[in-house]
Motif scaffolding. Structure first.
Motif, short mmCIF file in Angstrom:
data_model
loop_
_atom_site.label_atom_id
_atom_site.label_comp_id
_atom_site.label_asym_id
_atom_site.label_seq_id
_atom_site.Cartn_x
_atom_site.Cartn_y
_atom_site.Cartn_z
N GLY A 171 6.70 5.93 -9.18
CA GLY A 171 6.47 7.30 -8.75
C GLY A 171 5.85 7.45 -7.40
N VAL A 172 5.33 6.34 -6.84
CA VAL A 172 4.65 6.36 -5.54
C VAL A 172 5.53 5.66 -4.51
N ILE A 173 5.64 6.25 -3.33
CA ILE A 173 6.38 5.63 -2.23
C ILE A 173 5.45 4.67 -1.50
N ARG A 174 5.88 3.42 -1.35
CA ARG A 174 5.04 2.39 -0.74
C ARG A 174 5.69 1.85 0.53
N VAL A 175 4.86 1.35 1.42
CA VAL A 175 5.37 0.82 2.69
C VAL A 175 6.22 -0.42 2.44
N HIS B 172 27.86 -2.54 -1.27
CA HIS B 172 28.62 -1.32 -1.02
C HIS B 172 27.74 -0.15 -0.58
N THR B 173 26.44 -0.29 -0.76
CA THR B 173 25.52 0.78 -0.35
C THR B 173 24.51 0.30 0.67
N ILE B 174 24.79 -0.82 1.32
CA ILE B 174 23.81 -1.47 2.19
C ILE B 174 23.38 -0.55 3.35
N LEU B 175 24.24 0.38 3.75
CA LEU B 175 23.92 1.26 4.87
C LEU B 175 23.04 2.44 4.47
N ASN B 176 22.76 2.58 3.17
CA ASN B 176 22.04 3.75 2.67
C ASN B 176 20.54 3.54 2.47
N TRP B 177 20.04 2.34 2.79
CA TRP B 177 18.66 2.01 2.45
C TRP B 177 17.78 1.88 3.69
N PHE B 178 16.62 2.48 3.62
CA PHE B 178 15.66 2.46 4.72
C PHE B 178 14.28 2.10 4.18
N LYS B 179 13.35 1.85 5.11
CA LYS B 179 11.97 1.54 4.73
C LYS B 179 11.01 2.33 5.62
N ILE B 180 9.81 2.54 5.11
CA ILE B 180 8.71 3.11 5.88
C ILE B 180 7.73 1.98 6.17
N HIS B 181 7.42 1.76 7.43
CA HIS B 181 6.46 0.74 7.83
C HIS B 181 5.26 1.38 8.49
N LYS B 182 4.12 0.75 8.35
CA LYS B 182 2.96 1.16 9.14
C LYS B 182 3.25 0.90 10.62
N HIS B 183 2.81 1.84 11.47
CA HIS B 183 3.02 1.67 12.91
C HIS B 183 1.82 2.25 13.65
N GLU C 195 0.83 -1.20 0.00
CA GLU C 195 0.00 0.00 0.00
C GLU C 195 0.86 1.26 0.00
N PRO C 196 0.37 2.34 -0.58
CA PRO C 196 1.14 3.58 -0.62
C PRO C 196 1.21 4.25 0.74
N VAL C 197 2.26 5.02 0.96
CA VAL C 197 2.38 5.84 2.16
C VAL C 197 1.54 7.10 1.95
N ILE C 198 0.80 7.51 2.96
CA ILE C 198 -0.12 8.63 2.86
C ILE C 198 0.37 9.79 3.73
N ASP C 199 0.31 11.01 3.19
CA ASP C 199 0.74 12.17 3.98
C ASP C 199 -0.41 12.72 4.81
N THR C 200 -0.17 13.82 5.52
CA THR C 200 -1.17 14.35 6.44
C THR C 200 -2.39 14.93 5.74
N SER C 201 -2.30 15.17 4.45
CA SER C 201 -3.45 15.68 3.69
C SER C 201 -4.21 14.55 3.00
N GLY C 202 -3.78 13.30 3.22
CA GLY C 202 -4.46 12.16 2.63
C GLY C 202 -3.99 11.79 1.25
N LYS C 203 -2.90 12.39 0.78
CA LYS C 203 -2.37 12.10 -0.54
C LYS C 203 -1.21 11.12 -0.47
N PHE D 253 12.19 11.26 -0.90
CA PHE D 253 12.26 9.80 -0.83
C PHE D 253 12.40 9.26 -2.25
N LEU D 254 13.39 8.40 -2.45
CA LEU D 254 13.66 7.84 -3.77
C LEU D 254 13.67 6.32 -3.68
N PRO D 255 12.69 5.64 -4.30
CA PRO D 255 12.60 4.17 -4.19
C PRO D 255 13.69 3.48 -4.98
#
Length: 211
Positions: A99-103, A151-162, A27-35, A91-93
């Protein structure tokens, strides 16, 4: 023979998941305006729940994210700003065509603007080396965008539902053969009351506001 063929066809259809069910996009990540969060757009990361930190003299409320240095050295670390929205981020996937950032998907995070204090370092997030004196692994900058692998393993993160909001997680899938410890990104308050982002068992509950 017809009965046998009919049984085999029925078994094949009912013993496998429906086509496409296993490959459904997160599912996509949603901002405070619902987008939906869009790759490359500017956002603030802000606390989902207001909080206050008190020192010996005064108290202050925590805000968004910014850059700071403990000893005026480079690269700069990611910190929680006091009582404002902080600095805009992008945020760059890992899949640059999305084009959409997803969890729960690998992405690079970077502050949108360069910082004149460290002009030769990028503002791309990465994990720092373990600080034995503080017992912490901070989130710092100086990473690179893209080039997924060991070589770039430390540069990657994720957004999770919480709960009713989100959290940041370090648990990259960009290098299946790499060994790393999956952990939440939380907040660590040092002796000078700076609020660092760091690996933690207690996640920093956040939301995203369009800048």
């Amino acid at each position: 023979m017809n009965k046998v063929l009919s049984f085999l066809l029925f078994f094949a259809l009912t013993s496998k998941p429906l086509l496409g069910a296993a490959s459904a996009a997160p599912e996509p990540v949603i901002d405070t305006s619902g987008k939906q969060l869009r790759a490359g757009a500017n956002y603030y990361i802000i606390p989902a729940v207001p909080f206050t930190i008190c020192g010996f003299v005064s108290c202050f409320s925590g805000g968004g994210l910014a850059l700071d240095s403990i000893d005026e050295s480079c690269p700069l670390d990611v910190i929680v700003e006091k009582a404002n929205e902080g600095l805009p981020l992008r945020f760059l996937p890992v899949n640059t065509k999305k084009g959409v950032i997803r969890v729960s998907t690998d992405l690079n995070i970077l502050f949108s603007d360069a910082d004149e204090r460290c002009p030769n370092h990028s503002t791309v997030w990465m994990l720092d080396q373990f600080d034995a004196s503080m017992g912490q692994t901070y989130v710092t900058t100086g990473g690179v965008v893209g080039y997924p692998g060991q070589h770039t393993i430390l540069n990657w993160f994720k957004i999770h539902k919480h709960e009713d909001a989100y959290k940041l997680v370090y648990c990259p899938n960009v290098c299946p053969s790499c060994h790393h410890q999956c952990k939440d990104i939380g907040m660590f308050v040092d002796g000078n009351r700076r609020m660092h982002l760091a690996l933690s068992h207690d996640p920093f509950k956040i939301k995203f506001k369009q800048a």
